[in-house]
Design a protein around this motif. Sequence first.
Motif, PDB file in Angstrom:
ATOM      1  N   GLN A  59      31.915  -2.732  45.576  1.00  0.00           N
ATOM      2  CA  GLN A  59      33.106  -3.538  45.837  1.00  0.00           C
ATOM      3  C   GLN A  59      34.211  -2.751  46.542  1.00  0.00           C
ATOM      4  OE1 GLN A  59      34.432  -5.235  42.124  1.00  0.00           O
ATOM      5  NE2 GLN A  59      32.346  -5.709  41.439  1.00  0.00           N
ATOM      6  N   LEU A  60      34.069  -1.420  46.620  1.00  0.00           N
ATOM      7  CA  LEU A  60      35.159  -0.597  47.131  1.00  0.00           C
ATOM      8  C   LEU A  60      35.327  -0.697  48.633  1.00  0.00           C
ATOM      9  CD1 LEU A  60      34.544   2.606  44.991  1.00  0.00           C
ATOM     10  CD2 LEU A  60      36.341   0.915  44.663  1.00  0.00           C
ATOM     11  N   CYS A  61      34.249  -0.987  49.359  1.00  0.00           N
ATOM     12  CA  CYS A  61      34.289  -0.960  50.818  1.00  0.00           C
ATOM     13  C   CYS A  61      34.576  -2.318  51.439  1.00  0.00           C
ATOM     14  CB  CYS A  61      32.954  -0.433  51.362  1.00  0.00           C
ATOM     15  SG  CYS A  61      31.535  -1.443  50.881  1.00  0.00           S
ATOM     16  N   LEU A  62      34.802  -3.344  50.618  1.00  0.00           N
ATOM     17  CA  LEU A  62      35.028  -4.676  51.156  1.00  0.00           C
ATOM     18  C   LEU A  62      36.442  -4.813  51.709  1.00  0.00           C
ATOM     19  CD1 LEU A  62      33.299  -6.766  48.339  1.00  0.00           C
ATOM     20  CD2 LEU A  62      32.317  -5.963  50.495  1.00  0.00           C
ATOM     21  N   ALA A  63      36.589  -5.682  52.692  1.00  0.00           N
ATOM     22  CA  ALA A  63      37.901  -5.899  53.285  1.00  0.00           C
ATOM     23  C   ALA A  63      38.845  -6.515  52.260  1.00  0.00           C
ATOM     24  CB  ALA A  63      37.776  -6.795  54.514  1.00  0.00           C
ATOM     25  N   SER A  64      40.103  -6.128  52.306  1.00  0.00           N
ATOM     26  CA  SER A  64      41.068  -6.546  51.291  1.00  0.00           C
ATOM     27  C   SER A  64      41.346  -8.039  51.343  1.00  0.00           C
ATOM     28  CB  SER A  64      42.374  -5.765  51.464  1.00  0.00           C
ATOM     29  OG  SER A  64      42.902  -5.983  52.769  1.00  0.00           O
ATOM     30  N   GLY A  67      34.628   0.281  60.478  1.00  0.00           N
ATOM     31  CA  GLY A  67      35.478  -0.669  61.187  1.00  0.00           C
ATOM     32  C   GLY A  67      36.219  -1.614  60.274  1.00  0.00           C
ATOM     33  N   ILE A  68      35.850  -1.659  58.996  1.00  0.00           N
ATOM     34  CA  ILE A  68      36.515  -2.530  58.027  1.00  0.00           C
ATOM     35  C   ILE A  68      37.607  -1.739  57.322  1.00  0.00           C
ATOM     36  CG2 ILE A  68      36.213  -3.899  55.945  1.00  0.00           C
ATOM     37  CD1 ILE A  68      33.361  -4.449  56.811  1.00  0.00           C
ATOM     38  N   VAL A  69      38.814  -2.286  57.294  1.00  0.00           N
ATOM     39  CA  VAL A  69      39.929  -1.653  56.591  1.00  0.00           C
ATOM     40  C   VAL A  69      39.887  -2.126  55.147  1.00  0.00           C
ATOM     41  CG1 VAL A  69      42.418  -1.344  56.504  1.00  0.00           C
ATOM     42  CG2 VAL A  69      41.270  -1.583  58.710  1.00  0.00           C
ATOM     43  N   SER A  70      39.453  -1.254  54.258  1.00  0.00           N
ATOM     44  CA  SER A  70      39.319  -1.609  52.850  1.00  0.00           C
ATOM     45  C   SER A  70      40.641  -1.383  52.122  1.00  0.00           C
ATOM     46  CB  SER A  70      38.212  -0.782  52.198  1.00  0.00           C
ATOM     47  OG  SER A  70      38.532   0.596  52.244  1.00  0.00           O
ATOM     48  N   GLN A  86      29.793   1.255  38.648  1.00  0.00           N
ATOM     49  CA  GLN A  86      29.599  -0.186  38.587  1.00  0.00           C
ATOM     50  C   GLN A  86      30.340  -0.902  39.725  1.00  0.00           C
ATOM     51  OE1 GLN A  86      30.658   1.702  36.062  1.00  0.00           O
ATOM     52  NE2 GLN A  86      28.982   1.630  34.565  1.00  0.00           N
ATOM     53  N   LEU A  87      31.434  -0.296  40.222  1.00  0.00           N
ATOM     54  CA  LEU A  87      32.265  -0.949  41.228  1.00  0.00           C
ATOM     55  C   LEU A  87      32.036  -0.405  42.639  1.00  0.00           C
ATOM     56  CD1 LEU A  87      35.652  -0.999  39.252  1.00  0.00           C
ATOM     57  CD2 LEU A  87      33.950  -2.834  39.398  1.00  0.00           C
ATOM     58  N   LYS A  88      31.053   0.481  42.840  1.00  0.00           N
ATOM     59  CA  LYS A  88      30.905   1.136  44.146  1.00  0.00           C
ATOM     60  C   LYS A  88      30.590   0.149  45.262  1.00  0.00           C
ATOM     61  CE  LYS A  88      26.035   2.350  43.382  1.00  0.00           C
ATOM     62  NZ  LYS A  88      25.057   3.468  43.326  1.00  0.00           N
ATOM     63  N   ILE A 139      35.363   8.030  46.223  1.00  0.00           N
ATOM     64  CA  ILE A 139      34.796   7.964  47.580  1.00  0.00           C
ATOM     65  C   ILE A 139      33.392   8.549  47.605  1.00  0.00           C
ATOM     66  CG2 ILE A 139      35.105   8.744  49.954  1.00  0.00           C
ATOM     67  CD1 ILE A 139      38.103   8.825  49.423  1.00  0.00           C
ATOM     68  N   LEU A 140      33.191   9.650  46.881  1.00  0.00           N
ATOM     69  CA  LEU A 140      31.879  10.279  46.856  1.00  0.00           C
ATOM     70  C   LEU A 140      30.832   9.356  46.258  1.00  0.00           C
ATOM     71  CD1 LEU A 140      30.320  12.900  47.411  1.00  0.00           C
ATOM     72  CD2 LEU A 140      30.909  13.655  45.105  1.00  0.00           C
ATOM     73  N   THR A 141      31.217   8.548  45.276  1.00  0.00           N
ATOM     74  CA  THR A 141      30.269   7.623  44.652  1.00  0.00           C
ATOM     75  C   THR A 141      29.873   6.494  45.597  1.00  0.00           C
ATOM     76  OG1 THR A 141      31.244   8.110  42.489  1.00  0.00           O
ATOM     77  CG2 THR A 141      29.887   6.133  42.668  1.00  0.00           C
ATOM     78  N   GLY A 142      30.833   5.991  46.358  1.00  0.00           N
ATOM     79  CA  GLY A 142      30.541   4.852  47.221  1.00  0.00           C
ATOM     80  C   GLY A 142      30.431   5.189  48.685  1.00  0.00           C
ATOM     81  N   LYS A 143      30.108   6.451  49.026  1.00  0.00           N
ATOM     82  CA  LYS A 143      30.094   6.844  50.443  1.00  0.00           C
ATOM     83  C   LYS A 143      29.018   6.106  51.232  1.00  0.00           C
ATOM     84  CE  LYS A 143      27.129  10.871  49.687  1.00  0.00           C
ATOM     85  NZ  LYS A 143      26.987  12.339  49.894  1.00  0.00           N
ATOM     86  N   GLU A 144      27.873   5.783  50.607  1.00  0.00           N
ATOM     87  CA  GLU A 144      26.845   5.062  51.343  1.00  0.00           C
ATOM     88  C   GLU A 144      27.337   3.677  51.746  1.00  0.00           C
ATOM     89  OE1 GLU A 144      26.360   6.493  48.466  1.00  0.00           O
ATOM     90  OE2 GLU A 144      24.989   8.180  48.875  1.00  0.00           O
ATOM     91  N   ASN A 145      28.084   3.032  50.866  1.00  0.00           N
ATOM     92  CA  ASN A 145      28.608   1.710  51.189  1.00  0.00           C
ATOM     93  C   ASN A 145      29.700   1.781  52.249  1.00  0.00           C
ATOM     94  OD1 ASN A 145      27.973   1.813  47.990  1.00  0.00           O
ATOM     95  ND2 ASN A 145      27.298  -0.129  48.861  1.00  0.00           N
TER      96      ASN A 145
END
Length: 780
Positions: A172-177, A234-237, A168-170, A222-228
């Motif tokens: 949101q994981l890659c967004l910048a902090s 370049g974004i530091v999550s 459900q959160l995949k 990480i495996l769940t959200g690897k596509e995102n």
Amino acid sequence: MFFSGDPSNRKRVDLGGRSSKERDRQKLLEQTRLERNRRLWLRQQNSAAIKIQKCFRGRKEVEAERSRVRDKFFMSFGQCCEDVSWQCFGPDSDFLRQLLFFFNPKHAVDVSALVGTCRLLQEFVQDNGDVVGLFAGTDYSCKRGLVDYRVKRLVYACVLVLFENRYQLKDQLCLASEKSNTSANILLKAIILLIDQSFPWACNTISYLLRRNIYSLFREIILTGKENFQGSIGIVSSLEGVLVLIISHVGMGTCRCPDVDPCWSFSSQILTFPFLWRLFPRLKEIFATPGLSQHYVHQMALCVKDHTNVLPADISSDFPGYACLLGNLLEAAGVAFTQPGSFDWAVDFATVATFLLQAIPPIQASNQGNNDSRMGEDEIHGGDDPTEIVLNRDLEQQISSAIDPRFLLQLTNVLLGGFSPARGSPDDKEVAAVGAACAFLHVTFNILPLERIMTVLAYRTELVPVLWNFMKRCHENQKWSSFSEQPAYLPADAPGWLLPLAVFCPVHKYMLMIVDNEEFYEQEKPLSLVDIRCLIVILRQALWQILWLNSATTPNFSKSEDGASAMKRHPIEFLQHRVCVVASELLSQLQDWNNRREFTPPSDFHADGVNDVFISQAMTENTRANDILKRAPFLVPFTSRAKIFNSQLAVLKEGNSSHGIFTRNRFKIRRDHILEDAFNQLNALAEEDLRGVIRITFVNEFGVEEAGIDGGGIFKDFMENITRAAFDVQYGLFKVDMFLPPFLCFLCAYTFINFSLLAKQKGNVNPMICISGEGLRTNN
């Protein structure tokens, strides 16, 4: 005295000599034992049932108590923690105690309460800034145990929420902090806040997470959200920030964290993720720092031999874990070399990279169009083996691109650059450096095309001088250091000269390819003539040891198998074969230099063990001595080779004598088309027929057969004319390393024989020059 007719009064007799009472006693004891075991089994069953019932009732009571505490918590602090103040985080408040007691990451209301708590925590810290005082009050030392327990439980609860709700959160994981206010980002920023290294509970908290295999949870996230993640390069999550803090803490001088099982370490769980540095570029820079990389690489070096039992399950068949680990390590090493490093790190890195390189399947991307660039021509033939795993093309490219000339230059300089010429036996540090460098380069030579790496090794590193100094000292002291004591892949009984020769010979041979006479004889580059004489002795002894004295069975060799596959199945046998090939090539090249201008007696190239037994065995096909004649003919003196050659000619002549009486090889050749007709007719003959008698009838330009019977003179005329035509430049038949059909091979042999007979008449050379380059040296 007599039988009364009643069988019941007959006396019972036991043939074993036992009475009925004794038999009844044994039966009673057996029944008693069985009954006792049955009662014991019943007691154990009852005891287990009671324990299960107690556990079940206890869990029900705990769940009931958790529900009661949950209801009380929401009544006191609100559904979204709107009634929480900064004092609620203190040690005397029930807020965190109740939340951590009933929290379940699978319950939505509990997750909402935890997210609200983390949001309030960040707001209070921004206003006040005193995180330690927020949790411990005025005196942290008195409340240390309680505060540490609550903090580590709170951090672990945040990780569990991310893991249980990763699907459900995949997004949101890659967004910048700094730009995201989602639930996942709030939880991750709370973790970053609480595990900061400046806080006194940081070590205990990270130790608590490591004991619960935190890296395996992050791997699944990480495996769940690897596509995102791949779409946000370049974004530091915030997730990257958490990983940076955890790996940075482990290995520090003040760290008291226990050693983690290699199966659940950062190296096995996270570094085996494909293209990890593309997802987390900041993590790559932190990992490449000397202290951290040395800690993790040394950890991998201790268990790399059992990597199949340490690494997690592969993500897919074309992304094996060890190949992904190798690709990530090679990329990180390129950054690590630019920073102040250590010798021990380079040794451990070369050891790990050698094992992983040896384990990967053949790299198809580098094989295409470069089959001739591998070391040697023969490879080990392994029979019916299972189909090799084919790596993903991008993963192949990652590995092959990372091992570039710049990387090899840096690695070789770190390992071998600090050694100066010395005397005496090499010390342990030098042995470790030479063993690590040679093992890595030996495997690399059979993985990548040589033209990519040979130039930098030959002309931009001190590889040849350092290896020669090492081998020369070992040879002078008659003691070759064993590399089996180091973390290498060779068995304990492997000779110490195998690895250095396998790397030194091809690089030195490559250097000699462009050296002219002045550099070699006058300037004595790359090695002095005295050193070359010693090198000839070392190579001669090594070849003789492998080809003649070694009694081990060598696998069959064939061009059909890739060198990487052969090296994986038969590492020691393949290494011996490589040394045999490259040492033979180098020794043959040195013999050519000696033929140009003699700097050492020709006898230095001859093995000491060539005797009558060897010569008699060499006359027979498929024997060890005959194999030496084919692989390294310079080991056998010229007179012995001439004797063997004459014996083989006599055997062939005797075998073809009966066939020559009734010969059927008669051909009509047109003089104006002599090459075309000869090729079309003679090329169809078998090898045995070419050794027999051939009769030629010439046809002139008018189509009329010329008169005469071929008793040998016409055939000689035919060979002279066809030789002249074959070497005509208009045909362009001859080229270096060109494959010739049997007819042209026969033609070349005849040409050389004619040259030898002519030279014999002039008294310059031996007529057997066709079998050795030694005879090509004339007085003119």
